[in-house]
Scaffold this motif. Structure first.
Motif, PDB file in Angstrom:
ATOM      1  N   LYS A   1      -6.003 -19.337  -5.305  1.00 39.27           N
ATOM      2  CA  LYS A   1      -4.678 -19.009  -5.840  1.00 39.27           C
ATOM      3  C   LYS A   1      -4.655 -17.609  -6.437  1.00 39.27           C
ATOM      4  N   SER A   2      -5.712 -17.253  -7.127  1.00 41.60           N
ATOM      5  CA  SER A   2      -5.781 -15.930  -7.734  1.00 41.60           C
ATOM      6  C   SER A   2      -5.747 -14.836  -6.677  1.00 41.60           C
ATOM      7  N   LYS A   3      -6.558 -14.977  -5.621  1.00 40.94           N
ATOM      8  CA  LYS A   3      -6.573 -13.974  -4.562  1.00 40.94           C
ATOM      9  C   LYS A   3      -5.267 -13.971  -3.775  1.00 40.94           C
ATOM     10  N   PHE A   4      -4.695 -15.147  -3.565  1.00 43.97           N
ATOM     11  CA  PHE A   4      -3.399 -15.245  -2.886  1.00 43.97           C
ATOM     12  C   PHE A   4      -2.322 -14.490  -3.664  1.00 43.97           C
ATOM     13  N   THR A   5      -2.307 -14.670  -4.966  1.00 35.34           N
ATOM     14  CA  THR A   5      -1.319 -14.000  -5.806  1.00 35.34           C
ATOM     15  C   THR A   5      -1.494 -12.486  -5.780  1.00 35.34           C
ATOM     16  N   LYS A   6      -2.734 -12.021  -5.897  1.00 33.53           N
ATOM     17  CA  LYS A   6      -2.981 -10.578  -5.890  1.00 33.53           C
ATOM     18  C   LYS A   6      -2.587  -9.946  -4.557  1.00 33.53           C
ATOM     19  N   ALA A   7      -2.894 -10.629  -3.460  1.00 32.92           N
ATOM     20  CA  ALA A   7      -2.564 -10.082  -2.145  1.00 32.92           C
ATOM     21  C   ALA A   7      -1.055  -9.950  -1.959  1.00 32.92           C
TER      22      ALA A   7
ATOM     23  N   PHE B   1     -11.509 -14.212   1.565  1.00 27.00           N
ATOM     24  CA  PHE B   1     -11.875 -12.820   1.814  1.00 27.00           C
ATOM     25  C   PHE B   1     -10.792 -12.083   2.609  1.00 27.00           C
ATOM     26  N   THR B   2      -9.946 -12.815   3.318  1.00 28.87           N
ATOM     27  CA  THR B   2      -8.793 -12.178   3.956  1.00 28.87           C
ATOM     28  C   THR B   2      -7.817 -11.677   2.906  1.00 28.87           C
ATOM     29  N   TYR B   3      -7.524 -12.510   1.910  1.00 32.33           N
ATOM     30  CA  TYR B   3      -6.648 -12.080   0.811  1.00 32.33           C
ATOM     31  C   TYR B   3      -7.253 -10.900   0.056  1.00 32.33           C
ATOM     32  N   THR B   4      -8.573 -10.927  -0.124  1.00 34.97           N
ATOM     33  CA  THR B   4      -9.230  -9.827  -0.827  1.00 34.97           C
ATOM     34  C   THR B   4      -9.070  -8.507  -0.076  1.00 34.97           C
ATOM     35  N   SER B   5      -9.283  -8.540   1.222  1.00 31.72           N
ATOM     36  CA  SER B   5      -9.155  -7.319   2.021  1.00 31.72           C
ATOM     37  C   SER B   5      -7.714  -6.824   2.059  1.00 31.72           C
ATOM     38  N   LEU B   6      -6.768  -7.733   2.231  1.00 28.80           N
ATOM     39  CA  LEU B   6      -5.362  -7.334   2.291  1.00 28.80           C
ATOM     40  C   LEU B   6      -4.898  -6.757   0.960  1.00 28.80           C
ATOM     41  N   ASP B   7      -5.432  -7.289  -0.131  1.00 25.93           N
ATOM     42  CA  ASP B   7      -5.107  -6.730  -1.449  1.00 25.93           C
ATOM     43  C   ASP B   7      -5.586  -5.285  -1.555  1.00 25.93           C
ATOM     44  N   LYS B   8      -6.803  -5.013  -1.105  1.00 29.78           N
ATOM     45  CA  LYS B   8      -7.347  -3.649  -1.159  1.00 29.78           C
ATOM     46  C   LYS B   8      -6.582  -2.706  -0.242  1.00 29.78           C
ATOM     47  N   ILE B   9      -6.270  -3.171   0.960  1.00 30.66           N
ATOM     48  CA  ILE B   9      -5.543  -2.310   1.904  1.00 30.66           C
ATOM     49  C   ILE B   9      -4.141  -1.999   1.383  1.00 30.66           C
ATOM     50  N   SER B  10      -3.465  -3.008   0.841  1.00 25.17           N
ATOM     51  CA  SER B  10      -2.122  -2.785   0.300  1.00 25.17           C
ATOM     52  C   SER B  10      -2.157  -1.816  -0.878  1.00 25.17           C
ATOM     53  N   SER B  11      -3.147  -1.945  -1.736  1.00 22.15           N
ATOM     54  CA  SER B  11      -3.269  -1.028  -2.872  1.00 22.15           C
ATOM     55  C   SER B  11      -3.520   0.399  -2.398  1.00 22.15           C
TER      56      SER B  11
ATOM     57  N   ILE C   1       5.990 -18.839  -3.470  1.00 19.58           N
ATOM     58  CA  ILE C   1       6.100 -19.273  -4.866  1.00 19.58           C
ATOM     59  C   ILE C   1       5.281 -20.532  -5.164  1.00 19.58           C
ATOM     60  N   PRO C   2       5.303 -21.578  -4.326  1.00 18.67           N
ATOM     61  CA  PRO C   2       4.531 -22.781  -4.678  1.00 18.67           C
ATOM     62  C   PRO C   2       3.023 -22.562  -4.749  1.00 18.67           C
ATOM     63  N   SER C   3       2.487 -21.538  -4.079  1.00 13.58           N
ATOM     64  CA  SER C   3       1.037 -21.332  -4.029  1.00 13.58           C
ATOM     65  C   SER C   3       0.551 -20.267  -4.991  1.00 13.58           C
ATOM     66  N   MET C   4       1.432 -19.687  -5.791  1.00 19.99           N
ATOM     67  CA  MET C   4       1.030 -18.611  -6.698  1.00 19.99           C
ATOM     68  C   MET C   4       0.516 -19.188  -8.012  1.00 19.99           C
ATOM     69  N   SER C   5      -0.446 -18.496  -8.593  1.00 22.57           N
ATOM     70  CA  SER C   5      -0.989 -18.933  -9.881  1.00 22.57           C
ATOM     71  C   SER C   5       0.018 -18.720 -11.008  1.00 22.57           C
ATOM     72  N   ASN C   6       0.836 -17.677 -10.913  1.00 24.12           N
ATOM     73  CA  ASN C   6       1.867 -17.402 -11.919  1.00 24.12           C
ATOM     74  C   ASN C   6       3.107 -16.866 -11.208  1.00 24.12           C
ATOM     75  N   PRO C   7       4.016 -17.746 -10.760  1.00 20.82           N
ATOM     76  CA  PRO C   7       5.186 -17.291 -10.002  1.00 20.82           C
ATOM     77  C   PRO C   7       6.096 -16.343 -10.758  1.00 20.82           C
ATOM     78  N   ALA C   8       6.022 -16.323 -12.092  1.00 22.81           N
ATOM     79  CA  ALA C   8       6.884 -15.422 -12.856  1.00 22.81           C
ATOM     80  C   ALA C   8       6.606 -13.952 -12.558  1.00 22.81           C
ATOM     81  N   ILE C   9       5.463 -13.652 -11.924  1.00 22.11           N
ATOM     82  CA  ILE C   9       5.162 -12.265 -11.555  1.00 22.11           C
ATOM     83  C   ILE C   9       6.182 -11.718 -10.567  1.00 22.11           C
TER      84      ILE C   9
END
Length: 589
Positions: free
Chosen positions: A275-281, A185-195, A307-315
């Protein structure tokens, strides 16, 4: 709920402390709390205790009020209605009126806890207790679900804080960032704030540090710094091993609409969602206009922490390629992440070697992150599919840098060229040019491309294919035999070996030399055991002032009668013979 040791000590320390808002002593605060917990008839004590939850109030009074209010609200949290439901509770039903009133007081308590937690000058004891109370309310939601709404309000206040939030982040990291659902939920909030911040900024010319009229940073830049600090304090979770992740709430990552099945509760499923929330954040954060110091910190750690913790590092390819195209130190720091994407995730970057060639400047050998860059440079030139002209261009570029880099940099360059010559035997002709004088055709071709005393290599050319390295030689390396640093002059002898026979030689580890500096060179020289100490500069006693090799084109002759004859090309200057008793005379020319 039991009191913490710090809270109990502060509460029992002074019994006659007066509140700044009124004449309330510590004993009266305790009495108010006891009466509130005993019967609903004393509900009016809640506003009085809430008024004491302020950083301006005495510490012992605030601690006692906080403990009483937390003990009162914890059993009632499941029955407290939502804000929208409480707003719709109208009528004369006493229970509905009470629930609506309870919701308002609970919101006031949450706001006070957030203020006590985020306020930079709050005492450590009250901050610790307020954070624990806040997280307890997050945990004790309906049906044990994580109360993300409460946690999001707290994180928004944390990111908007103008003062340093490092003490609070250290507290969060030690106590709560070890739980998977808190990180989620920390990654979720940071994703929203950054957006939200990204939508407010114009993508035109906001790439530098923003500042106000008084030189201070604006609000968005402060938020960007706080977002990065929060992301940096979240420890990297182990996504490889099948370990059971700890949860702060009883349900974990699931919201109201999701079913808590055994399959969805598996560590694999939880790590996938994390991983998904980590990547989005991180992707949302990297789209923001980063301050220069934050930009450098991100590039320095992105290959290890992101990079090691991302679901798709190519992003990250767009972010890293833009950084690599900037040039200078930013490109050097972006090389680590870009190299991982190219070697492990199939990223294609056609102008990679052209950019890498342009980065080879004297500044690189004095940069802070030169060790990582030089190791990656050696790794990038390791492929046997690199064409000969490219390997020759890099060898020649490095060779030219030996004329201007510190001694430690010259040692690293010798090691890099050693590996290049060993990996690519086709460029060994750069070590020594040989032209058969009997072969007139070869001599004529060589004279057309290369004049005596000139180097066809163009060091200013940015395209390695047009640099002219294939028609040059590594003459700069030969000058290192007379380098003022003994370490360099000794180490350059390693290039005299026949590197074409790989069985007789091994590659040098650049990591052994990449961290070199003036201090390391001096330390190594000081530790050396000297077998022979010269007592004079010359091994033999000199019999003349100048040697013939010191001045090309000049000749010095010593005659018995103090007659010196000096010849300069075609002009001859001679001095008259001088007797021992007569003064010297000069012949005018």
């Amino acid at each position: 709920m039991g009191r913490s040791s710090s809270a109990t000590a502060a509460a029992t320390g002074s019994k006659k402390r007066k509140s700044k808002t009124g004449a309330v002593t510590l004993g009266e605060v305790k009495t108010l709390g006891q009466e509130l917990l005993s019967s609903r008839a004393h509900l009016n004590h809640v506003p009085t205790l809430l008024a004491l939850l302020s950083p301006s109030e005495p510490l012992d009074l605030a601690l006692e009020a906080l403990i009483s209010l937390q003990s009162f609200f914890v059993p009632l949290v499941p029955s407290i209605p939502s804000a929208s439901a409480a707003a719709g509770d109208e009528g004369s039903d006493p229970e509905l009126v009470f629930r609506s009133w309870l919701r308002k007081r609970f919101d006031e308590l949450l706001a006070a806890l957030v203020e006590l937690t985020v306020f930079p000058h709050s005492d450590e004891a009250i901050r610790d207790l307020a954070l624990d109370a806040l997280m307890d309310f997050v945990k004790l939601g309906k049906d044990g679900r994580f109360q993300s709404a409460i946690y999001h309000k707290f994180l928004h206040a944390l990111i908007d804080a103008a003062d340093s939030i490092d003490p609070l982040l250290e507290l969060l990291g030690a106590k709560y960032f070890k739980y998977a659902d808190v990180c989620y939920f920390t990654y979720t909030s940071l994703d929203k704030i950054s957006s939200t911040i990204g939508n407010k900024t114009n993508d035109s010319e906001k790439n530098d540090l923003h500042s106000g009229d008084d030189g201070s940073e604006d609000r968005d830049t402060i938020c960007v710094r706080n977002i990065y600090n929060t992301l940096a304090h979240i420890p990297a979770l182990d996504f490889q091993e099948e370990t059971v992740l700890d949860m702060w709430s009883t349900v974990g990552l699931f919201s109201k609409g999701e079913k808590n099945s055994s399959e969805d509760s598996s560590p694999t499923y939880i790590k996938k969602k994390l991983k998904s929330k980590f990547t989005k954040a991180w992707v949302s954060f990297l789209k923001l206009p980063l301050p220069l110091d934050v930009y450098k910190e991100v590039l320095a750690t992105i290959h290890q922490n992101v990079i090691p913790s991302m679901s798709n590092p190519a992003i990250l390819c767009d972010f890293l390629t833009r950084s690599y195209d900037i040039g200078g130190v930013i490109s050097v720091m972006a090389l680590s992440g870009l190299f991982i994407l190219m070697t492990q995730h199939g990223l294609e970057y056609p102008k990679f070697y052209d950019k890498l060639y342009a980065l080879l400047t004297p500044v690189v050998f004095m940069a802070k992150h030169r060790a990582v860059f030089l190791q990656l440079l050696d790794a990038c030139l390791k492929s046997s599919y690199i064409p000969a002209y490219l390997a020759a261009a890099f060898a020649k570029r490095l060779s030219r840098l030996t004329l201007s880099v510190p001694p430690a940099g010259a040692i690293i360059i010798i090691a890099l060229i050693h590996n290049l010559l060993r990996r690519h035997p086709s460029i060994n002709f750069l070590v020594h040019w040989e032209i058969d004088a009997n072969d007139s055709e070869t001599a004529n071709k060589a004279s057309q491309h290369k004049k005596v005393g000139t180097d066809p290599f163009n060091n200013e050319e940015t395209d390695p294919a047009k640099s002219g390295a294939m028609r040059s030689s590594l003459w700069e390396i030969d000058t290192l035999r007379h380098h003022y640093s003994p370490a360099v002059s000794r180490f350059v002898v390693s290039l005299e070996n026949d590197l074409t026979i790989r069985a007789k030689t091994t590659e040098m580890k650049i990591s052994d030399f990449s961290s070199g500096s003036y201090a390391t060179v001096f330390r190594d020289e000081a530790r050396r055991r000297i077998k022979q100490v010269p007592l004079a500069f010359y091994r033999t006693t000199p019999n003349c002032l100048f040697q013939a090799s010191d001045f090309p084109g000049w000749t010095f002759r010593d005659q018995l009668k103090n007659v010196a004859e000096t010849t300069v090309e075609e002009n001859v200057i001679s001095t008259l013979e001088i007797s021992d008793s007569s003064p010297a005379k000069r012949l005018r020319v």
